[in-house]
Design an enzyme around this catalytic site. Sequence first.
Site, mmCIF file in Angstrom:
data_model
loop_
_atom_site.group_PDB
_atom_site.id
_atom_site.type_symbol
_atom_site.label_atom_id
_atom_site.label_comp_id
_atom_site.label_asym_id
_atom_site.label_seq_id
_atom_site.Cartn_x
_atom_site.Cartn_y
_atom_site.Cartn_z
ATOM 1 N N ASN A 1 -4.825 -6.045 -2.980
ATOM 2 C CA ASN A 1 -3.464 -5.841 -3.257
ATOM 3 C C ASN A 1 -2.925 -5.316 -2.083
ATOM 4 O O ASN A 1 -1.624 -4.969 -2.124
ATOM 5 C CB ASN A 1 -3.226 -5.072 -4.404
ATOM 6 C CG ASN A 1 -3.819 -3.442 -4.330
ATOM 7 O OD1 ASN A 1 -4.233 -3.197 -3.248
ATOM 8 N ND2 ASN A 1 -3.607 -2.777 -5.104
ATOM 9 N N GLU B 1 -1.398 2.682 -2.833
ATOM 10 C CA GLU B 1 -1.034 1.358 -3.718
ATOM 11 C C GLU B 1 0.167 0.708 -3.345
ATOM 12 O O GLU B 1 1.110 1.363 -2.544
ATOM 13 C CB GLU B 1 -1.306 1.717 -5.001
ATOM 14 C CG GLU B 1 -2.569 2.144 -5.631
ATOM 15 C CD GLU B 1 -3.760 1.305 -5.620
ATOM 16 O OE1 GLU B 1 -3.694 0.238 -4.981
ATOM 17 O OE2 GLU B 1 -4.755 1.590 -6.424
#
Length: 247
Positions: free
Chosen positions: A136, A143
């Site tokens: 990702n 993140e």
Amino acid sequence: MNIIRVKDYEEMSRQAAAHLYKRMTAGKRMTMGLATGATPERTYDLIIEKAEGDNQSFHHIHTFNLDEYAGLDSSDTNSYRYYMNQRFFNHIDLPKEQTHLPNGMAPDLEEECHRYEDELKQTGGLDVQLLGIGSNGHIGFNEPGTSFSSRTHVVALTKETREANARYFTSMNAVPKHAITMGIETIMEAKEIILLVSGEAKAEAYDRLLSGGVDEFFPASILKKHPNVLLIADEAASRTYAGRTFS
Ligand code: PGA
């Protein structure tokens, strides 16, 4: 970004190890940022082999890892401290007190983040940072959506990251929900960054990194703004970049 495309994981690891070893043996006091995960495993093996052969010591080096799970102590086989000791530190001549990871067992995790940043600052900051990339686009445990100006901080791990790492744990429930990670700004302050990308599972991330814009929803994209990044990618990761198929 200087990009080297190599045949496979082994060749990527050889190139990374050779590059890092040169830095590690330049004789100067240095601070290295290190990563865990499957990607750098072989790189560590190869540095160990070379250092053994050369009878090389690393007393002039301090290491700082990118991240650590919250709630796992150093004896837990899934902690990153355990990984680093087993795979690297136990096999090279580098004093353990010069190896640093965030303490995921600290009673106050926020305070631990500040302490880690201070410790890093005291050694003069990162000379070189070894990095992998999440599918990702995460770097460290930063993140998607993490501010590019973040410093070392506590993160809630995404479902995607917990699932990707569940293979190391007995069950999905055993995967920690939080971690401490160096921030994106902390990583970007490294003088040099070596980014390793290997395997088909990273092909989409590689494509997005090179063909997409700089965007907080794809954390690794900030690396395009860094003046000194060496990206080493194997064929499986880089074959279909931007719709083109390389041989
Ligand atoms: P991996 O993880 O090396 O295990 O693929 C890299 C990352 O998630 O940063």
